[in-house]
Write an enzyme that holds these catalytic residues in place. Sequence first.
Site, PDB file in Angstrom:
ATOM      1  N   GLU A 244       0.762  -1.085  -0.059  1.00  0.00           N
ATOM      2  CA  GLU A 244       0.011  -0.243  -0.337  1.00  0.00           C
ATOM      3  C   GLU A 244       0.565   1.256   0.537  1.00  0.00           C
ATOM      4  O   GLU A 244       0.498   2.287   0.833  1.00  0.00           O
ATOM      5  CB  GLU A 244      -1.447   0.018   1.102  1.00  0.00           C
ATOM      6  CG  GLU A 244      -1.970  -0.899   1.265  1.00  0.00           C
ATOM      7  CD  GLU A 244      -3.281  -1.212   2.347  1.00  0.00           C
ATOM      8  OE1 GLU A 244      -4.306  -1.344   1.981  1.00  0.00           O
ATOM      9  OE2 GLU A 244      -2.763  -1.324   3.581  1.00  0.00           O
ATOM     10  N   GLU A 323      -7.067  -6.804  -1.492  1.00  0.00           N
ATOM     11  CA  GLU A 323      -7.183  -6.992  -0.129  1.00  0.00           C
ATOM     12  C   GLU A 323      -9.090  -6.593  -0.164  1.00  0.00           C
ATOM     13  O   GLU A 323      -9.515  -5.064  -0.453  1.00  0.00           O
ATOM     14  CB  GLU A 323      -6.745  -5.766   1.248  1.00  0.00           C
ATOM     15  CG  GLU A 323      -5.370  -6.025   1.249  1.00  0.00           C
ATOM     16  CD  GLU A 323      -5.079  -5.568   2.155  1.00  0.00           C
ATOM     17  OE1 GLU A 323      -5.689  -4.582   2.869  1.00  0.00           O
ATOM     18  OE2 GLU A 323      -3.154  -5.317   2.839  1.00  0.00           O
TER      19      GLU A 323
END
Length: 740
Positions: A244, A323
């Site tokens: 991320e 995710e």
Amino acid sequence: MQMPLKLVLRVWSSDQWSSDQWSCAAVISVISKQFILQYHQVHVTRAALPVAEKNSLFCSISQVGVSLAASSQDLPSVFEYYTNGGIESGLVAESDGFKLNGRNITILSGSIHYFRVHPVYWRDRLQKLRALGFNTVQIYFPWNLHEPRRNVYDFGDGDNDMSAFLDFKKFIQIAQEEDLLVNARPGPYICADWLLRDPDLKVRTANDAYLDRVEKYFNVLYPILAELQFTNGGPIISFQIENEYGAVGANTGSAGQQYLTFIYDLMKLNGLNNSLIYTSDGADNVRGSLDGVLRTINFQNNPEDQLNKLKELQPNLPLWVMEYWSGWYDAWFGSHSAVNTNLYTTNLETIIGTYKASVNLYMFIGGTDFGFLSGGNIGESFPTYFPQVSSYDYNAPLTEAGDYTAKYNATRELAAKYNPVQLKVPDLPAQSSKRAYPTTAVSEQLTFDQLLELVPEEDRVTSDDVIAMELLDINDGNGQSYGFVVYRKTNLDIPENSTLTIEGKVHDVGILLLDNVRQTEPLTDREQTRGFGYWETSDNQFSLKNEAVTGTLDIFVENWGRVNYGTYIDLFTQQKKGLWEGSVLLNGDTITGWEIIALQFNSTWIALRVSHSFLTSSVRMELMDGNDRFPPRSRHYFFVNLHLSGWGDVSTTGSANPTLYRATLDISETPSDTFINMSAWGKGNVFINGFNIGRYFSGGPTHTLYIPAPLLVQGTNEVLVFEMYTAATEIVFSDVPLLG
């Protein structure tokens, strides 16, 4: 090898369907649905049949249903299907979808973090993932655990508290044995606490000092992973670059791209050449990607909007939700996070049904942040810090203790319905038994002063001024990463009604003691964190209201967990714990000449007995050679001569200071999973047979700690509780968690 079949049911009827004939159609629909859920897609066509033959329809359909169930056992496994005829290629992303070894694949995966699940339960959790109808497990690799000290690597063969949880190679091998592919996310960033010692090192950037550490670590880790790639006969099909990074990439400019490119090049140099490489971010965080590298996406809600944005970014590549957040973590002072099962199911159906995307459930099972490993998050305004609970239950499809949920059942149905390649799915494994053991009385204690006297010399330093725990010259020059730190000043002349000032902030929870008497109030409410001894405001003062005395001043500080996500790159460098933003002043004058004591509570200091399976081979040999320091207690457990001694009776008036308490639990049968209920206690940590199972806090929302059965023994078990404030008189167990 048999391939999945396409079944065509031909149902005859008259042109004008009667209610009975509609019933026949309904039966077909039910059977078709059952078939879809278990095996592969059914196509139903209709043709004319004389009405007189309607009555034979139900029998024929029933026979078809039975034959379908029997033939399903002949479906291939994941590895049989994707390795049939030999392995020619790994996972690739093409315009019409993902291909593994040239065959279509929809990647249905779930996150399991091996370091959050007791290794005895690894196989059980992986079996339950495969029984979900999923084909892949996704795993993180925690740098802070695998390199706990500079240039000292632990992949399950170390002598650290979490070593038994770190044999990721074994975990990956078990995954393959259970017919699961592996999606690997090696970082480097999760966190590595000793990196905070270097003032010139800037984590998650192209900083030379940081890249040097990354390269050294990956040159050890990557070759192990390379051997386990699908194209080498292993299960790993993909690797993530960083984690991320788009959240901070917008603040790093071209240096951020250099950093990501550096990792990508390291992957290639270390043989990660035949697996799919990707980045993972929110739809709007485009600075976390690299040209030519697959982008994947993370989110919880609004799947249409999110996936449309991803499709705009890369219109000619398949969609992958890296995710899909099945739940969320819990923070102290808050409420238990829960994602409605219906909303979760609707969004998941949109992902894999409407958009035909691959997906990873973050999490499939959350597990537990054992010891001091729970982290935190940040806020832009009060509260600015959200320390997280030890339970990482996450409201996931599988509970912290590995039990099925409504989300699990709903997910299983969707996986069977929408996976275009239907393969053999194993039966559901049994759930583990849970037991509420009898309540046991707290029997002994070690006071605060006793504990400090028992801390070895190597965990004590002297310093002219207060410094962060990470900068202490202990642990072979690696500093202190976790636990508590005590700043002690002896023979201090303290005038009457003095004022103490701590410059900067306290990281994170401070307790002030004068001559072994606690001066500050117990933490029970978030509003208190605006005041003296906490992190929300700087330069707070405390009025001692004392008589003139020459005495001992102690400032006890707890590291409550480091922040693991944020948008500003400096956040990850400025996470030192303890007192380090300034000096401590008494009536405006700087106090100097401190003794700083590291209360690390590691197993080498606190454990009374150690499981044979948790020991390194060298220690096992020492035990078995009859060394008097390690006399065997049983075939699997050993007494160990450790540092804690001088236990006394529990004070009848109770202690207001940090104190270590002891109780025992006798188990006459094979141990079961259980939960320890800490609702009546204040704040601290619990140790079961020397193993730190995590934090508790009266502020909630969580009031239990999970104890996996493998941590218990048949016989006498030791329960230690380090309580920062005021203790209860007994230890209470439960067969269900209290998550809030």
